[in-house]
Design a protein around this motif. Structure first.
Motif, short mmCIF file in Angstrom:
data_model
loop_
_atom_site.label_atom_id
_atom_site.label_comp_id
_atom_site.label_asym_id
_atom_site.label_seq_id
_atom_site.Cartn_x
_atom_site.Cartn_y
_atom_site.Cartn_z
N ALA A 161 34.33 35.52 51.61
CA ALA A 161 33.80 34.97 50.36
C ALA A 161 34.90 34.67 49.35
O ALA A 161 34.61 34.26 48.22
N GLY A 162 36.15 34.89 49.73
CA GLY A 162 37.27 34.57 48.82
C GLY A 162 37.37 35.51 47.64
O GLY A 162 37.89 35.15 46.59
N LEU A 163 36.90 36.75 47.80
CA LEU A 163 36.88 37.69 46.67
C LEU A 163 38.07 38.64 46.64
O LEU A 163 38.33 39.28 45.63
N ALA A 164 38.78 38.76 47.78
CA ALA A 164 39.80 39.81 47.90
C ALA A 164 41.21 39.21 47.97
O ALA A 164 41.43 38.18 48.62
N GLY A 165 42.15 39.91 47.32
CA GLY A 165 43.56 39.54 47.44
C GLY A 165 44.08 39.85 48.84
O GLY A 165 43.45 40.60 49.60
N THR A 166 45.24 39.29 49.17
CA THR A 166 45.66 39.29 50.58
C THR A 166 46.41 40.54 51.02
O THR A 166 46.98 40.57 52.10
N CYS A 242 38.76 51.29 52.58
CA CYS A 242 39.55 50.06 52.55
C CYS A 242 39.57 49.53 51.12
O CYS A 242 38.54 49.55 50.44
N SER A 243 40.72 49.03 50.70
CA SER A 243 40.75 48.43 49.37
C SER A 243 41.68 47.23 49.34
O SER A 243 42.57 47.08 50.17
N ALA A 244 41.40 46.35 48.36
CA ALA A 244 42.22 45.15 48.14
C ALA A 244 42.06 44.77 46.68
O ALA A 244 41.04 45.10 46.06
N THR A 245 43.04 44.08 46.14
CA THR A 245 42.92 43.62 44.76
C THR A 245 41.73 42.67 44.66
O THR A 245 41.51 41.85 45.55
N ALA A 246 40.98 42.80 43.55
CA ALA A 246 39.85 41.88 43.33
C ALA A 246 40.38 40.59 42.71
O ALA A 246 41.20 40.63 41.79
N ARG A 247 39.94 39.46 43.24
CA ARG A 247 40.31 38.17 42.64
C ARG A 247 39.63 38.05 41.28
O ARG A 247 38.62 38.72 40.99
N GLU A 248 40.15 37.13 40.46
CA GLU A 248 39.64 36.98 39.09
C GLU A 248 38.12 36.73 39.09
O GLU A 248 37.62 35.95 39.90
N GLY A 249 37.45 37.41 38.21
CA GLY A 249 36.00 37.19 38.06
C GLY A 249 35.12 38.02 38.96
O GLY A 249 33.90 38.00 38.83
N VAL A 250 35.73 38.77 39.88
CA VAL A 250 34.92 39.58 40.80
C VAL A 250 34.29 40.74 40.05
O VAL A 250 34.93 41.38 39.20
N THR A 251 33.02 40.99 40.34
CA THR A 251 32.30 42.13 39.76
C THR A 251 31.62 42.90 40.88
O THR A 251 31.52 42.40 42.01
N THR A 294 32.17 48.50 46.30
CA THR A 294 32.08 48.44 44.84
C THR A 294 33.38 47.90 44.25
O THR A 294 34.34 47.65 44.99
N HIS A 295 33.36 47.68 42.93
CA HIS A 295 34.54 47.21 42.22
C HIS A 295 35.03 48.33 41.32
O HIS A 295 34.28 48.83 40.47
N ASP A 296 36.28 48.76 41.58
CA ASP A 296 36.91 49.75 40.69
C ASP A 296 37.51 48.94 39.54
O ASP A 296 38.61 48.39 39.66
N ALA A 297 36.76 48.85 38.44
CA ALA A 297 37.15 47.93 37.37
C ALA A 297 38.46 48.34 36.72
O ALA A 297 39.29 47.48 36.37
N ALA A 298 38.71 49.64 36.55
CA ALA A 298 39.93 50.09 35.88
C ALA A 298 41.17 49.69 36.66
O ALA A 298 42.19 49.31 36.10
#
Ligand SMILES: NC(=O)C1=CN([C@@H]2O[C@H](COP(=O)(O)OP(=O)(O)OC[C@H]3O[C@@H](n4cnc5c(N)ncnc54)[C@H](OP(=O)(O)O)[C@@H]3O)[C@@H](O)[C@H]2O)C=CC1
Ligand SMILES: CC(=O)N[C@@H](CCC(=O)OP(=O)(O)O)C(=O)O
Length: 342
Positions: A161-166, A242-251, A294-298
């Motif tokens: 879905a193009g939501l995660a950094g590489t 598993c974790s990856a950076t969230a792309r801009e606007g991801v919630t 989930t999104h770890d917003a901090a």
């Protein structure tokens, strides 16, 4: 349709779990069973939980013994499948539960496995985009590794879905059966009980290129993977964090929507209700996969966690699911999402 299936490696953990599933598969008749050091022994002495097969005697693993079946499962150590498979005719469905045919990149294979690359077969993780079409009617199947199954199912929806950094970071815990049945000092009860320990740290674990292959395909661009496996004091199960950076606007909401869409029609993958997290005990002996995201917003990171049984969905269940697709049988036949608890 009744298919006659042979199992090479019937004395091992993966072969034993496969036989447990095949015994209740309505379209499968169990044919030849083979071993290596245990050839000539009764299965009842090696896999006493498989009562209906107790009096079957293991044969040597040769192409002669395995040929003349509709399906041959190879539950052998890495690097042993290719030599057997090449002697089996093109009409036999060969399902390799080892690693020999999983990787597309020959250089990756040689770097991580240290032998010449045997080739690439359709990949037995039906849930990945495009995988079912490749498996349907195929006569060759490469069943994924157990960690790549857990990790790919946890992260591919975010990449697709193009939501995660590489740059993906993964820490996964496995039960000891993941290491097979051959005795090794680090698998002794006194070493494992009451302790967790990492191994294969720093990009050297052989499942890393398999995860990169799957996640990069889902993302449509190269993804890097930092993978740290750990050994947990339990016989079965994998919990992959598993974790990856969230792309801009991801919630959290956009992530959940992407995962709900990805898994809406999947019979074995279950996105848990919000607030409930996967646990290995919930999938013990079942082909189910539990996922939560989930999104770890901090920290602006996507956190996706999955739980599988390494022996069921992580190998034998995945093999049966893929076999069903290859033979045109209902994908869920002979497989259960019902676990054993506590
Ligand atoms: N355990 C797991 O969770 C998973 C395993 N797999 C894969 O499944 C395959 C089997 O693993 P697993 O069952 O755990 O391993 P085990 O060590 O438990 O079993 C290995 C099996 O292979 C046989 N064998 C050993 N050496 C040879 C040889 N040289 N030629 C022919 N047969 C041989 C053994 O026979 P004998 O006992 O008679 O010597 C035994 O039946 C591996 O490729 C593994 O990577 C994949 C995903 C998960
Ligand atoms: C706990 C443990 O040791 N696990 C094994 C994974 C085995 C597996 O699933 O995969 P393969 O089919 O690629 O061997 C390991 O890390 O090597």
């Amino acid at each position: 349709m009744t298919v006659r299936a042979a199992v090479a490696g019937a004395s091992g953990y993966a072969g034993g779990e496969l036989l447990r599933l095949l015994l209740t598969h309505p379209e499968v008749e169990i044919g030849a069973l083979t071993g290596d050091s245990n050839a000539g022994r009764r299965l009842g002495a090696l896999q006493p939980h498989l009562l209906p097969l107790a009096d079957r005697v293991l044969s040597e693993t040769t192409a002669d013994v395995l040929a003349a079946h509709d399906v041959v499962f190879l539950a052998l150590p890495h690097g042993r499948s290719a030599a057997v498979a090449e002697q089996l005719g093109p009409d036999v469905l060969v399902v390799d539960m080892g690693a020999d045919f999983r990787l597309k990149d020959a250089a990756d294979w040689e770097r991580f496995y240290g032998s010449p690359h045997a080739g690439t077969w359709p990949y037995g993780l039906p849930e990945l985009p495009g995988a079912r079409a490749a498996l349907e009617g195929s006569k060759r199947i490469a069943v994924p590794g157990c960690y790549p199954t857990a990790v790919s199912l946890a992260l591919y929806p975010a990449y697709a879905a193009g939501l995660a950094g590489t740059e993906a970071v993964i820490v996964a815990a496995s039960g000891t059966s993941g290491a097979g049945r051959t005795p090794k000092p680090h698998l002794l009860g006194s070493e494992v009980m009451g302790s967790m320990s990492p191994y294969g740290v720093g990009g050297v674990h052989r499942h890393t290129p398999e995860m990169i292959q799957n996640l990069s395909a889902a993302a449509g661009e190269p993804v890097t993977v930092s993978f740290t496996p750990t050994l947990a004091p339990m016989p079965r199960g994998i919990l992959a964090t598993c974790s990856a950076t969230a792309r801009e606007g991801v919630t959290a909401e956009s992530l959940r929507a992407a995962y709900e869409k990805a898994f809406a029609d999947e019979p074995f993958v279950h996105l848990l209700p919000e607030g409930q997290w996967p646990a290995t005990a919930s999938v013990h002996g079942s082909n189910a996969v539990q996922v939560q995201v989930t999104h770890d917003a901090a920290a602006n990171r996507i956190i996706a966690i999955s739980a599988i049984d390494n022996l069921t969905k992580g190998t034998a269940g995945g093999a049966v699911q893929s076999m069903n697709l290859a033979l045109g049988l209902p994908e869920e036949l002979g497989l259960s999402t019902i676990g054993v608890a506590p």
